[in-house]
Design an enzyme around this catalytic site. Structure first.
Site, PDB file in Angstrom:
ATOM      1  N   GLU A  21      10.939  -8.666  -4.256  1.00  0.00           N
ATOM      2  CA  GLU A  21       9.501  -8.934  -4.368  1.00  0.00           C
ATOM      3  C   GLU A  21       8.777  -7.712  -4.919  1.00  0.00           C
ATOM      4  O   GLU A  21       9.044  -6.587  -4.502  1.00  0.00           O
ATOM      5  CB  GLU A  21       8.964  -9.311  -2.984  1.00  0.00           C
ATOM      6  CG  GLU A  21       7.478  -9.613  -3.001  1.00  0.00           C
ATOM      7  CD  GLU A  21       7.007 -10.191  -1.677  1.00  0.00           C
ATOM      8  OE1 GLU A  21       7.643 -11.129  -1.170  1.00  0.00           O
ATOM      9  OE2 GLU A  21       6.001  -9.685  -1.165  1.00  0.00           O
ATOM     10  N   THR A  52       3.588 -10.881  -5.986  1.00  0.00           N
ATOM     11  CA  THR A  52       2.559 -11.267  -5.018  1.00  0.00           C
ATOM     12  C   THR A  52       1.209 -11.525  -5.694  1.00  0.00           C
ATOM     13  O   THR A  52       0.977 -11.160  -6.852  1.00  0.00           O
ATOM     14  CB  THR A  52       2.369 -10.184  -3.936  1.00  0.00           C
ATOM     15  OG1 THR A  52       1.875  -9.007  -4.567  1.00  0.00           O
ATOM     16  CG2 THR A  52       3.665  -9.892  -3.205  1.00  0.00           C
ATOM     17  N   TYR A  53       0.322 -12.141  -4.916  1.00  0.00           N
ATOM     18  CA  TYR A  53      -1.038 -12.460  -5.359  1.00  0.00           C
ATOM     19  C   TYR A  53      -1.962 -11.598  -4.522  1.00  0.00           C
ATOM     20  O   TYR A  53      -1.920 -11.656  -3.289  1.00  0.00           O
ATOM     21  CB  TYR A  53      -1.303 -13.940  -5.092  1.00  0.00           C
ATOM     22  CG  TYR A  53      -2.380 -14.531  -5.951  1.00  0.00           C
ATOM     23  CD1 TYR A  53      -2.138 -14.813  -7.286  1.00  0.00           C
ATOM     24  CD2 TYR A  53      -3.622 -14.824  -5.433  1.00  0.00           C
ATOM     25  CE1 TYR A  53      -3.118 -15.377  -8.088  1.00  0.00           C
ATOM     26  CE2 TYR A  53      -4.607 -15.391  -6.230  1.00  0.00           C
ATOM     27  CZ  TYR A  53      -4.346 -15.658  -7.555  1.00  0.00           C
ATOM     28  OH  TYR A  53      -5.317 -16.210  -8.346  1.00  0.00           O
ATOM     29  N   ALA A  55      -4.916  -9.640  -2.446  1.00  0.00           N
ATOM     30  CA  ALA A  55      -5.886 -10.107  -1.451  1.00  0.00           C
ATOM     31  C   ALA A  55      -7.170 -10.532  -2.159  1.00  0.00           C
ATOM     32  O   ALA A  55      -7.620  -9.875  -3.106  1.00  0.00           O
ATOM     33  CB  ALA A  55      -6.164  -9.005  -0.445  1.00  0.00           C
ATOM     34  N   HIS A  81       3.402 -15.811  -6.410  1.00  0.00           N
ATOM     35  CA  HIS A  81       2.718 -16.149  -5.170  1.00  0.00           C
ATOM     36  C   HIS A  81       1.314 -16.627  -5.549  1.00  0.00           C
ATOM     37  O   HIS A  81       0.759 -16.211  -6.572  1.00  0.00           O
ATOM     38  CB  HIS A  81       2.574 -14.925  -4.260  1.00  0.00           C
ATOM     39  CG  HIS A  81       3.882 -14.346  -3.799  1.00  0.00           C
ATOM     40  ND1 HIS A  81       3.999 -13.618  -2.638  1.00  0.00           N
ATOM     41  CD2 HIS A  81       5.131 -14.386  -4.329  1.00  0.00           C
ATOM     42  CE1 HIS A  81       5.259 -13.230  -2.477  1.00  0.00           C
ATOM     43  NE2 HIS A  81       5.962 -13.677  -3.505  1.00  0.00           N
ATOM     44  N   HIS A 155       3.138 -16.304  13.470  1.00  0.00           N
ATOM     45  CA  HIS A 155       2.011 -15.691  12.744  1.00  0.00           C
ATOM     46  C   HIS A 155       1.071 -15.033  13.750  1.00  0.00           C
ATOM     47  O   HIS A 155       0.892 -15.542  14.867  1.00  0.00           O
ATOM     48  CB  HIS A 155       1.257 -16.773  11.950  1.00  0.00           C
ATOM     49  CG  HIS A 155       0.133 -16.219  11.126  1.00  0.00           C
ATOM     50  ND1 HIS A 155      -1.179 -16.207  11.558  1.00  0.00           N
ATOM     51  CD2 HIS A 155       0.126 -15.628   9.908  1.00  0.00           C
ATOM     52  CE1 HIS A 155      -1.944 -15.658  10.629  1.00  0.00           C
ATOM     53  NE2 HIS A 155      -1.176 -15.291   9.613  1.00  0.00           N
TER      54      HIS A 155
END
Ligand code: FAD
Length: 293
Positions: A21, A52-53, A55, A81, A155
Site C-alpha cells: 500500500e 490510499t485516498y 482524508a 481507495h 473499529h
C-alpha cells in the site's frame, strides 16, 4: 477462467497473495521516493498494489493519477481507495468514472474518518453516503470489484465486536469481494476477526495488514489513533532498545516477520504491507520469510 484483474478472484483462487500500500505524496521529493519504492517493489511481483485516498477527499486527482500511472507503466495491478468523506454521490460517480477510464478495475470502498479526525463524531456529507456499505453497493453497481476495511480488534467506534462483525457482513452483502485489515498486532486478533466474520456469514477472504515497528513513538501514536494499545509482549521486546534505533528497527522487522509467518500458518490468504512509501523494510521482511508466499 481466473480473471487476473479481479483481486477478489485472485484472493479466492490465485494462491497466496501479497500486496503493498502507498499513499499520494505531498510534494515532488515525496513523489521521487514513492516511484523509487514502487520500482524496487515491482521485482517482488506483488499480487496487487493499492493507493490510499487522502482524508477529506483531498487526493482525488493524485490517487487517480498514481493508480493510472501504475496501470500504464508497470506490470503491477493497482487498486484505488475511495472514501465517502466530503463527496456527494454525484462526485463519487465522477471519481469512479475517472478510475474506470484509467483502467482501474478494483476499488477499496471506505467510509473514511470524520473530518475532525478518528474518534470525533461522524456526519455524512449532504447528498453523499453514510457508511462504507453504501459505497460498496454504489461502486459495485458501476461494475468494479470492491474490497473493504476490517478491524482485528473492532473499529474504534463500534459498540461491540458483534456489531463490528455485522458491519462487515453488511459490506459483504452489499457486494464486497474481499477485506483488508487495519494493522494486525497479534495473530489471535486476526483469527478472532476471521472467526467472527464466519459466524455471521461474511464469507470473504480477509487479508491481514502488516506494518513493522521502525520507531516506538510513531507506532504508538498510530496504534492509539486506531483506539488500541500496543500489546505488552511487543513493548517488552522494543522498550529496552529505545536508545538504539538500529537495534530497535531490527527487532521491529523480526517481530513483523514472525507475525507474517504465524498469520500465514493460521490460514491468512495473503499479506498486505503498509509501506509508508518506503521499500526497504518490506523487502527485508519478505526476504526473511521462510515460507514461500
Ligand atoms: P464503515 O464500515 O462505514 O464503519 C464506520 C463506523 O460506522 C464503524 O464504527 C461501524 O461500526 C459504524 N457503522 C457502519 N455501518 C453502520 C450502521 N449501518 N449502523 C450503525 N453504525 C454503523 N481512510 C482514508 O481516509 N483513506 C484511505 O485510503 C483509507 N484506507 C484504509 C485502508 C484499510 C485497509 C483500512 C483498514 C482503513 C483505511 N482507512 C482509510 C481508514 C477508514 O476510512 C477508517 O477506519 C474509517 O473510520 C472506517 O471506515 P470503514 O470503511 O470501515 O467504515
Amino acid at each position: 477462467m481466473l480473471d487476473v484483474s479481479d483481486i477478489g478472484q485472485l484472493l479466492r483462487e490465485g494462491g497466496r497473495s501479497f500486496s503493498f500500500e502507498f499513499f499520494p505524496p505531498k510534494d515532488a521529493e515525496g513523489e521521487e521516493v514513492l516511484w523509487r519504492s514502487i520500482s524496487e517493489l515491482e521485482s517482488l511481483h506483488p499480487t496487487f498494489v493499492s493507493v490510499t485516498y487522502g482524508a477529506g477527499g483531498t487526493t482525488r486527482e493524485r490517487t487517480v493519477a498514481i493508480t493510472r500511472r501504475i496501470a500504464a507503466q508497470t506490470s503491477m495491478l493497482p487498486m484505488a481507495h475511495l472514501t465517502c468523506v466530503g463527496h456527494t454521490t454525484e462526485e463519487l460517480g465522477g471519481v469512479v468514472e475517472d478510475l474506470r477510464r484509467a483502467g482501474i478495475h478494483n476499488v477499496l470502498a471506505l467510509r473514511g474518518d470524520p473530518p475532525g479526525g478518528p474518534g470525533t463524531p461522524w456526519a455524512p456529507t449532504p447528498g453523499g453516503l453514510e457508511y462504507a456499505a453504501d459505497l460498496v453497493a454504489f461502486v459495485r453497481d458501476q461494475g468494479l470489484t470492491v474490497g473493504v476495511a476490517a478491524f482485528p480488534e473492532g473499529h474504534r467506534d463500534a459498540p461491540s465486536l458483534e456489531h463490528d462483525a455485522q458491519v462487515l457482513k453488511a459490506k459483504y452483502d452489499a457486494g464486497a469481494a474481499f477485506a483488508i485489515t487495519e494493522m494486525v498486532l497479534r495473530v489471535s486478533d486476526y483469527t478472532g476477526l476471521v472467526g467472527r466474520a464466519a459466524s455471521v456469514g461474511a464469507n470473504l477472504p480477509i487479508v491481514p495488514g502488516i506494518m513493522p515497528i521502525l520507531g516506538l513513538g510513531s507506532m504508538r501514536a498510530m496504534v492509539r489513533l486506531s483506539g488500541r494499545e500496543m500489546p505488552t509482549e511487543i513493548l517488552d521486546r522494543i522498550r529496552p532498545l529505545e536508545d538504539d534505533p538500529a537495534a530497535l528497527r531490527a527487532e521491529g522487522i523480526r517481530i513483523a516477520t514472525e507475525l507474517c509467518e504465524r498469520l500465514l500458518e493460521a490460514g491468512a490468504p495473503g499479506l498486505h504491507f503498509y509501506t509508508l512509501n518506503r521499500s526497504t523494510a518490506t523487502r527485508e521482511i519478505f526476504a526473511a520469510l521462510p515460507v514461500p508466499v
